[in-house]
Each structure stands twice: as structure tokens, then as C-alpha cells.
Design a protein around this motif. Structure first.
Motif, short mmCIF file in Angstrom:
data_model
loop_
_atom_site.label_atom_id
_atom_site.label_comp_id
_atom_site.label_asym_id
_atom_site.label_seq_id
_atom_site.Cartn_x
_atom_site.Cartn_y
_atom_site.Cartn_z
N ASN A 3 58.72 -28.34 3.55
CA ASN A 3 60.14 -28.38 3.86
C ASN A 3 60.98 -28.65 2.62
O ASN A 3 62.14 -28.28 2.57
N ALA A 4 60.41 -29.35 1.63
CA ALA A 4 61.15 -29.73 0.43
C ALA A 4 60.17 -30.24 -0.62
O ALA A 4 58.98 -30.40 -0.34
N ILE A 5 60.70 -30.51 -1.79
CA ILE A 5 59.94 -31.19 -2.83
C ILE A 5 60.63 -32.53 -3.05
O ILE A 5 61.84 -32.59 -3.24
N TYR A 6 59.86 -33.61 -2.98
CA TYR A 6 60.40 -34.97 -3.16
C TYR A 6 59.91 -35.54 -4.48
O TYR A 6 58.83 -35.19 -4.96
N ARG A 7 60.72 -36.46 -5.04
CA ARG A 7 60.37 -37.16 -6.27
C ARG A 7 60.03 -38.61 -5.93
O ARG A 7 60.71 -39.24 -5.14
N TYR A 8 58.99 -39.12 -6.56
CA TYR A 8 58.53 -40.50 -6.35
C TYR A 8 58.39 -41.17 -7.71
O TYR A 8 58.17 -40.49 -8.71
N GLU A 9 58.51 -42.49 -7.75
CA GLU A 9 58.34 -43.25 -8.99
C GLU A 9 57.18 -44.23 -8.85
O GLU A 9 57.02 -44.87 -7.80
N VAL A 25 50.61 -33.15 -4.81
CA VAL A 25 51.38 -33.50 -6.01
C VAL A 25 51.51 -32.24 -6.85
O VAL A 25 50.53 -31.54 -7.11
N LEU A 26 52.73 -31.95 -7.30
CA LEU A 26 52.99 -30.74 -8.08
C LEU A 26 53.12 -31.00 -9.57
O LEU A 26 52.73 -30.16 -10.38
N HIS A 27 53.69 -32.16 -9.93
CA HIS A 27 53.99 -32.40 -11.34
C HIS A 27 54.16 -33.90 -11.59
O HIS A 27 54.59 -34.62 -10.69
N THR A 28 53.83 -34.34 -12.81
CA THR A 28 54.09 -35.71 -13.23
C THR A 28 54.84 -35.67 -14.56
O THR A 28 54.66 -34.75 -15.36
N ALA A 29 55.70 -36.68 -14.77
CA ALA A 29 56.47 -36.77 -16.01
C ALA A 29 56.90 -38.21 -16.22
O ALA A 29 56.87 -39.02 -15.29
N PRO A 33 59.50 -45.23 -20.70
CA PRO A 33 58.13 -45.70 -20.93
C PRO A 33 57.55 -46.57 -19.82
O PRO A 33 56.35 -46.80 -19.79
N ASP A 34 58.38 -47.04 -18.88
CA ASP A 34 57.89 -47.98 -17.87
C ASP A 34 57.76 -47.41 -16.46
O ASP A 34 57.41 -48.14 -15.53
N VAL A 35 58.01 -46.11 -16.30
CA VAL A 35 57.90 -45.48 -14.97
C VAL A 35 57.37 -44.06 -15.14
O VAL A 35 57.81 -43.33 -16.03
N VAL A 36 56.41 -43.70 -14.28
CA VAL A 36 55.95 -42.31 -14.22
C VAL A 36 56.48 -41.74 -12.91
O VAL A 36 56.43 -42.38 -11.87
N GLU A 37 57.02 -40.55 -13.00
CA GLU A 37 57.54 -39.87 -11.82
C GLU A 37 56.56 -38.79 -11.39
O GLU A 37 55.87 -38.20 -12.22
N VAL A 80 51.08 -42.01 -23.60
CA VAL A 80 50.53 -41.03 -22.66
C VAL A 80 50.00 -41.79 -21.46
O VAL A 80 49.13 -42.66 -21.59
N TRP A 81 50.53 -41.48 -20.28
CA TRP A 81 50.15 -42.15 -19.03
C TRP A 81 49.36 -41.18 -18.16
O TRP A 81 49.64 -39.99 -18.14
N HIS A 82 48.40 -41.73 -17.41
CA HIS A 82 47.56 -40.95 -16.51
C HIS A 82 47.69 -41.54 -15.11
O HIS A 82 47.45 -42.74 -14.92
N VAL A 83 48.06 -40.72 -14.15
CA VAL A 83 48.21 -41.18 -12.76
C VAL A 83 46.90 -40.91 -12.04
O VAL A 83 46.41 -39.78 -12.01
N MET A 84 46.34 -41.98 -11.46
CA MET A 84 45.10 -41.89 -10.72
C MET A 84 45.36 -42.28 -9.27
O MET A 84 46.20 -43.13 -8.99
N GLU A 85 44.61 -41.64 -8.36
CA GLU A 85 44.71 -41.94 -6.93
C GLU A 85 43.37 -42.48 -6.43
O GLU A 85 42.32 -41.95 -6.80
#
Length: 87
Positions: A3-9, A25-29, A33-37, A80-85
Motif C-alpha cells: 500500500n505504501a513505503i514507510y520509513r523507520y528509525e 526492507v527496501l533500503h537503509t541509510a 551518526p546516531d540513527v539508521v533509517e 559504517v553501520w550494519h542493521v541486523m534482525e
């Protein structure tokens, strides 16, 4: 169908953060320096809460099943940050 693309922090704070994601998840950025979206598909389908955490390059990972979601660079590649689930 999405229905949409949402952004999360996700804060860079060595803690697990639960998000209610209903799609992939489509993209990370990282604009700061203190938050990954992350951007994810959002649908009306219910889904359980999912746990995410940000790790720095070279930081030890916990001995539990993890899945790499994305990598984000701060301005000029200083960090460089790495998001892990958790899986």
C-alpha cells in the motif's frame, strides 16, 4: 500488494528495537551518526513485531541467529553501520 513505503528509525545505542513491519526492507541509510533509517513496504497484513539492532564494523555479534538487513554509511563514510534482525 504493498500500500505504501514507510520509513523507520533505529537508534545506534547497542539495544534491540522492535518494529511492526508488514513487508520487506527496501533500503537503509544514515543521515546522522546516531540513527539508521530503513524503508520498508507496508501492507495491511498483520505481522509480528520484529527486532532490529545496529552494529558497527568490527563490533562483535551476539551468538544468536541473525539476518543482515542492510548497511548504511554516515556522511563522507566516517562510520559504517550494519542493521541486523533477530531470526
Amino acid at each position: 500488494m504493498p500500500n505504501a513505503i514507510y520509513r523507520y528509525e533505529i537508534p545506534v545505542d547497542d539495544q534491540w528495537h522492535e518494529l511492526e513491519l508488514t513487508g520487506a526492507v527496501l533500503h537503509t541509510a544514515a543521515r546522522t551518526p546516531d540513527v539508521v533509517e530503513l524503508w520498508a513496504l507496508h501492507t495491511t497484513s498483520p505481522t509480528p513485531r520484529r527486532s532490529f539492532r545496529v552494529f558497527g564494523t568490527g563490533q562483535p555479534l551476539p551468538a544468536e541467529p541473525l539476518r543482515h538487513v542492510g548497511t548504511a554509511l554516515t556522511a563522507h563514510g566516517a562510520l559504517v553501520w550494519h542493521v541486523m534482525e533477530r531470526v
